[in-house]
Scaffold this motif. Structure first.
Motif, mmCIF file in Angstrom:
data_model
loop_
_atom_site.group_PDB
_atom_site.id
_atom_site.type_symbol
_atom_site.label_atom_id
_atom_site.label_comp_id
_atom_site.label_asym_id
_atom_site.label_seq_id
_atom_site.Cartn_x
_atom_site.Cartn_y
_atom_site.Cartn_z
ATOM 1 N N TRP A 162 0.848 -1.179 0.000
ATOM 2 C CA TRP A 162 0.000 0.000 0.000
ATOM 3 C C TRP A 162 0.893 1.243 0.000
ATOM 4 C CZ3 TRP A 162 -0.589 4.189 3.223
ATOM 5 C CH2 TRP A 162 -1.747 4.966 3.028
ATOM 6 N N PRO A 163 0.538 2.299 -0.733
ATOM 7 C CA PRO A 163 -0.715 2.557 -1.455
ATOM 8 C C PRO A 163 -0.664 2.211 -2.932
ATOM 9 C CG PRO A 163 0.531 4.566 -1.290
ATOM 10 C CD PRO A 163 1.366 3.525 -0.637
ATOM 11 N N VAL A 164 0.351 1.427 -3.349
ATOM 12 C CA VAL A 164 0.448 1.075 -4.779
ATOM 13 C C VAL A 164 -0.703 0.162 -5.157
ATOM 14 C CG1 VAL A 164 1.888 0.034 -6.550
ATOM 15 C CG2 VAL A 164 2.933 1.377 -4.704
ATOM 16 N N GLN A 165 -0.882 -0.912 -4.406
ATOM 17 C CA GLN A 165 -1.970 -1.847 -4.679
ATOM 18 C C GLN A 165 -2.796 -2.075 -3.424
ATOM 19 O OE1 GLN A 165 0.016 -5.331 -6.407
ATOM 20 N NE2 GLN A 165 -0.754 -4.738 -8.438
ATOM 21 N N GLU A 166 -4.068 -2.338 -3.661
ATOM 22 C CA GLU A 166 -5.013 -2.557 -2.564
ATOM 23 C C GLU A 166 -5.987 -3.651 -2.978
ATOM 24 O OE1 GLU A 166 -8.278 -0.044 0.092
ATOM 25 O OE2 GLU A 166 -7.161 0.912 -1.541
ATOM 26 N N VAL A 167 -6.486 -4.413 -2.020
ATOM 27 C CA VAL A 167 -7.390 -5.528 -2.290
ATOM 28 C C VAL A 167 -8.741 -5.261 -1.631
ATOM 29 C CG1 VAL A 167 -7.808 -7.997 -1.935
ATOM 30 C CG2 VAL A 167 -5.519 -7.191 -2.514
ATOM 31 N N ARG A 168 -9.810 -5.474 -2.415
ATOM 32 C CA ARG A 168 -11.170 -5.410 -1.879
ATOM 33 C C ARG A 168 -11.793 -6.795 -1.979
ATOM 34 N NH1 ARG A 168 -13.389 -0.167 -2.179
ATOM 35 N NH2 ARG A 168 -11.733 1.304 -1.588
ATOM 36 N N LYS A 169 -12.371 -7.256 -0.889
ATOM 37 C CA LYS A 169 -12.942 -8.598 -0.838
ATOM 38 C C LYS A 169 -14.464 -8.529 -0.786
ATOM 39 C CE LYS A 169 -8.985 -10.435 1.767
ATOM 40 N NZ LYS A 169 -8.571 -11.121 3.026
ATOM 41 N N VAL A 170 -15.103 -9.514 -1.453
ATOM 42 C CA VAL A 170 -16.558 -9.683 -1.391
ATOM 43 C C VAL A 170 -16.853 -11.167 -1.194
ATOM 44 C CG1 VAL A 170 -17.111 -7.655 -2.783
ATOM 45 C CG2 VAL A 170 -16.691 -9.853 -3.910
ATOM 46 N N SER A 171 -18.101 -11.468 -0.848
ATOM 47 C CA SER A 171 -18.474 -12.847 -0.518
ATOM 48 C C SER A 171 -18.834 -13.646 -1.784
ATOM 49 C CB SER A 171 -19.665 -12.853 0.435
ATOM 50 O OG SER A 171 -20.080 -14.165 0.714
ATOM 51 N N LYS A 172 -18.635 -14.961 -1.695
ATOM 52 C CA LYS A 172 -19.054 -15.877 -2.754
ATOM 53 C C LYS A 172 -20.431 -16.489 -2.502
ATOM 54 C CE LYS A 172 -14.659 -17.758 -4.500
ATOM 55 N NZ LYS A 172 -13.863 -19.010 -4.617
ATOM 56 N N GLU A 173 -21.012 -16.234 -1.370
ATOM 57 C CA GLU A 173 -22.247 -16.908 -1.000
ATOM 58 C C GLU A 173 -23.407 -16.470 -1.900
ATOM 59 O OE1 GLU A 173 -24.217 -15.658 2.652
ATOM 60 O OE2 GLU A 173 -22.765 -14.029 2.813
ATOM 61 N N THR A 174 -24.471 -17.255 -1.858
ATOM 62 C CA THR A 174 -25.687 -16.953 -2.617
ATOM 63 C C THR A 174 -26.638 -16.163 -1.726
ATOM 64 O OG1 THR A 174 -25.466 -18.965 -3.943
ATOM 65 C CG2 THR A 174 -27.635 -17.936 -3.863
ATOM 66 N N PHE A 175 -27.086 -15.013 -2.231
ATOM 67 C CA PHE A 175 -27.979 -14.134 -1.486
ATOM 68 C C PHE A 175 -29.413 -14.307 -1.991
ATOM 69 C CE2 PHE A 175 -23.793 -12.165 -1.634
ATOM 70 C CZ PHE A 175 -23.562 -11.864 -0.297
ATOM 71 N N SER A 176 -30.350 -13.895 -1.149
ATOM 72 C CA SER A 176 -31.771 -13.961 -1.512
ATOM 73 C C SER A 176 -32.389 -12.578 -1.391
ATOM 74 C CB SER A 176 -32.527 -14.951 -0.612
ATOM 75 O OG SER A 176 -32.107 -16.282 -0.854
ATOM 76 N N LEU A 177 -33.187 -12.250 -2.384
ATOM 77 C CA LEU A 177 -33.939 -11.000 -2.386
ATOM 78 C C LEU A 177 -35.418 -11.338 -2.376
ATOM 79 C CD1 LEU A 177 -34.321 -7.910 -2.769
ATOM 80 C CD2 LEU A 177 -34.217 -8.342 -5.247
#
Length: 316
Positions: free
Chosen positions: A59-74
């Motif tokens: 950092w601050p050259v590269q940064e990682v953003r994480k999100v979930s793989k799970e299945t969501f319901s609407l």
């Protein structure tokens, strides 16, 4: 402490801090249930979906953003527990009737960079797209289809339309499945009226089906009777033809015998005819040219006789 020493310790401190930041921010881990996207100077790059330990520029050259793989319901639509109807979403069918629909959309994040940076609120976009898809399909359907046999087709149409919209929006979401939970009428009075109409329609369909069944039964019976009559007629035709052929053959045989011996054949035919006409009579054939009256030995128990001929001798 001299100024030179102060500068030296300051440089050492800065170096340690920089090394610590480099050491801490040069690696990251992705869990089995996570996926990530790499940012280089704030610009989204490749997506990381494989779990495990990964390395990157500090950092601050590269940064990682994480999100979930799970299945969501609407969950979209009306709430059956809401008796006041304040949160119920009403829709108009193609034949201008009001219905309430309840829909569940299962979705997951498949493009982390698009999900994070292509829209401010991808969940709201999904909700709006679901509303547009469901209203659009309900708006082209009739109320009977929406409440009875057309639910599966409506569900499939909503699924395909929603997938198409989400693909066009490019928000990094994929639609896994769409389930149409319930379609209902807005109040109890309308439900009662519609139930009566539905019952009447079902009764009508039942009577129509019974009439068709009776018609088909009679039609099949008529076809069977027709086939039987045709079969009997064919058999009678064949029998008559064969009898006629037999009569012709018999006649031809008699004619051949007659051509050979006309007198004998003629006498034989006369005798056979008399035997058929008078089966119980005794027949005496007289071949005598004399004038003497002849008496025949008549049987008194028989009532049918043939009068004797005049003259000649008698032969039995």
């Amino acid at each position: 402490m001299t100024l030179k020493q102060i500068y030296m310790w300051l440089a050492i401190t800065i170096s340690v801090v920089v090394l610590a930041i480099v050491g801490i921010t040069s690696w990251y881990t992705v869990d089995e249930s996570e996926q990530a996207t790499m940012l280089t100077f704030g610009e989204a790059g490749e997506d990381i979906t494989s779990p495990g330990l990964h390395f990157k520029m500090p950092w601050p050259v590269q940064e990682v953003r994480k999100v979930s793989k799970e299945t969501f319901s609407l969950d979209f639509g009306y709430n059956q527990d809401d008796k006041s109807g304040a949160d119920q979403i009403r829709m108009i069918t193609g034949d201008e009737n009001i219905v309430l629909a309840d829909l569940v959309v299962q979705w997951k994040i498949t493009e982390p960079s698009q999900y994070l940076f292509h829209s401010a609120d991808p969940k709201q976009i999904l909700n709006n797209a679901t509303s547009a898809s469901l209203r659009g399909i309900i708006g082209t359907s009739k109320i009977d289809e929406a409440l009875t046999s057309g639910k599966a087709e409506i569900e499939n149409d909503v699924r395909e339309l929603l997938k198409s919209l989400i693909a066009d929006y490019e928000i990094g979401i994929s639609i896994i499945d769409v389930k149409l939970q319930e379609v209902d009428l807005p109040n109890e009075e309308v439900r009662t009226a519609f139930t009566k109409v539905t019952d009447a329609r079902e009764t009508m369909n039942t009577k129509i089906n019974e009439a068709k069944k009776y018609r088909n039964q009679k039609y099949e019976e008529a076809l069977g009777e027709k086939d039987a009559i045709i079969s009997r007629a064919e058999g009678d035709k064949v029998a008559r033809i064969q009898k006629a052929k037999g009569d012709v053959a018999q006649f031809n045989a008699l004619y051949e015998e007659y051509a050979k011996s006309p007198t004998i054949t003629k006498d034989r035919l006369v005798i056979e005819t008399l035997e058929e006409v008078l089966p119980e009579a005794k027949i005496y054939i007289m071949n005598d040219s004399g004038n003497t009256l002849k008496y025949l030995p008549l049987d008194p128990s028989k009532s049918k006789t043939v009068a004797p001929a005049q003259g000649g001798s008698n032969n039995e």
